[in-house]
Design an enzyme around this catalytic site. Structure first.
Site, PDB file in Angstrom:
ATOM      1  N   CYS A 103       7.545  13.060  37.254  1.00 43.06           N
ATOM      2  CA  CYS A 103       8.548  13.142  36.452  1.00 43.06           C
ATOM      3  C   CYS A 103       9.168  14.576  36.330  1.00 43.06           C
ATOM      4  CB  CYS A 103       7.479  12.944  35.162  1.00 43.06           C
ATOM      5  SG  CYS A 103       6.619  11.539  34.684  1.00 43.06           S
ATOM      6  N   CYS A 138      10.481   3.745  34.857  1.00 41.86           N
ATOM      7  CA  CYS A 138      10.441   4.834  35.878  1.00 41.86           C
ATOM      8  C   CYS A 138       9.437   4.801  37.054  1.00 41.86           C
ATOM      9  CB  CYS A 138      10.097   6.182  35.208  1.00 41.86           C
ATOM     10  SG  CYS A 138      11.640   6.894  33.996  1.00 41.86           S
ATOM     11  N   CYS A 198      12.675  15.089  38.491  1.00 41.18           N
ATOM     12  CA  CYS A 198      14.058  14.564  38.007  1.00 41.18           C
ATOM     13  C   CYS A 198      14.257  15.567  36.499  1.00 41.18           C
ATOM     14  CB  CYS A 198      13.886  13.304  37.543  1.00 41.18           C
ATOM     15  SG  CYS A 198      14.023  12.142  39.017  1.00 41.18           S
ATOM     16  N   HIS A 199      12.986  15.419  35.558  1.00 39.48           N
ATOM     17  CA  HIS A 199      13.372  15.694  34.435  1.00 39.48           C
ATOM     18  C   HIS A 199      13.351  17.313  34.049  1.00 39.48           C
ATOM     19  CE1 HIS A 199      14.315  11.907  33.023  1.00 39.48           C
ATOM     20  NE2 HIS A 199      13.204  11.513  33.587  1.00 39.48           N
ATOM     21  N   CYS A 237       0.882  -1.250   0.056  1.00 43.14           N
ATOM     22  CA  CYS A 237      -0.193  -0.006  -0.053  1.00 43.14           C
ATOM     23  C   CYS A 237       0.719   1.302  -0.053  1.00 43.14           C
ATOM     24  CB  CYS A 237      -0.872   0.248   1.204  1.00 43.14           C
ATOM     25  SG  CYS A 237      -2.244  -1.176   1.255  1.00 43.14           S
ATOM     26  N   HIS A 238       1.952   1.149   0.656  1.00 44.35           N
ATOM     27  CA  HIS A 238       2.677   2.489   0.937  1.00 44.35           C
ATOM     28  C   HIS A 238       4.079   2.634   0.307  1.00 44.35           C
ATOM     29  CE1 HIS A 238       0.217   3.281   4.364  1.00 44.35           C
ATOM     30  NE2 HIS A 238       0.251   2.137   4.959  1.00 44.35           N
TER      31      HIS A 238
END
Length: 265
Positions: A181, A226, A184-185, A83-84
């Site tokens: 999250c 994490c 830390c980041h 198809c692609h």
């Protein structure tokens, strides 16, 4: 010999894509408006490993993904290429726009879920397991076609509620260590953690090869890791919670070039 020749062709294509992307994004293609790729937090030796497609262990996944792209399956013996066509043309820039809202699903689709939707609906073939070698290889191959393209996800319109849920997840404390999250980041970027350097947690390198695990890995597996590290129960890979978070993290890294397959510690 055939595998070696294929890898040579992949490396040449990558070199051209990187050169074009670097020219468009400026002299430091790994940082855009203060948003820093995890590449900048690597040791020089690991950067060199990622930069050299003849040494980058993730390129073997790209090569396998190329084979899967052209493999005919199902009752009609169809492949992705049926198809692609040539992925280097039809898939250029596609991965940079995921995850995105899908009207039929009524929610977010990332590249992994899109692959399985195409396989089950159009190829009449079985879905790949989320963290299977086949899924990691095909996502690596497809994302590789967008190497150098800037991350550019849509967060408005029907995608907005999912984006906001991802933002809420990012700033919510969880687990026995009571951490979010951002602690830390955002708050501790550049600090040392068990011999590693805390990065911004950008997603522009996924799927990537993680040296500590000696394997390719998806972004959702790292999300789950994490969660486990802060003693919080992880969500299933491909869950709505991780899809929402993936969209928010992709937005945090908007403009950063796709590096897949990246190498990380």
């Amino acid at each position: 010999m055939g595998r070696f020749v294929a890898l040579v062709c992949v490396a040449v294509t990558a070199a051209v894509a990187i050169a074009v992307a670097a020219a468009e994004l400026g002299p430091d293609a790994h940082e855009v408006d203060g948003r820093k790729s995890g590449y900048l937090f690597l040791t020089e030796r690991t950067q060199e490993l990622q930069d050299d497609d003849f040494q980058n262990p993730g390129m073997f996944a790209v090569e396998q993904g190329r084979e899967l792209w052209n493999r005919a399956e199902g009752p009609d013996r169809r492949s992705c290429a049926s198809c692609h066509g040539e992925a280097e043309v039809s898939m250029r820039g596609v991965a940079a726009r995921y995850p995105q809202f899908d009207r039929d699903k009524g929610g977010l689709m990332n590249l992994e879920l899109r692959i399985n939707a195409e396989r089950t609906q159009h190829m009449k073939s079985a879905a790949y397991a989320y963290e299977s070698e086949e899924m990691l290889s095909l996502t690596a191959f497809l994302t590789y076609q967008s190497r150098g393209e800037p991350k550019a996800v849509e967060i408005d319109g029907p995608a907005r509620p999912f984006f906001e849920r991802g933002r809420e997840f990012y700033f919510t404390r969880r687990g026995q260590l009571d951490l979010a999250c951002n602690q830390c980041h955002v708050d501790l970027v550049g600090s040392s953690l068990r011999g590693d350097i805390v990065s911004q947690g950008q997603s522009n390198g996924f799927p990537l090869y993680r040296l500590a695990w000696r394997t390719m890995t998806s972004l959702h597996r790292v999300f789950a890791w994490c969660n486990t590290a802060i003693r919080s129960e992880p969500y299933p890979l491909g869950s709505d919670e991780y899809l929402n978070l993936e969209l928010y993290v992709a937005w945090l890294g908007r403009g950063l070039p796709i590096e897949a397959p990246a190498v990380r510690r």
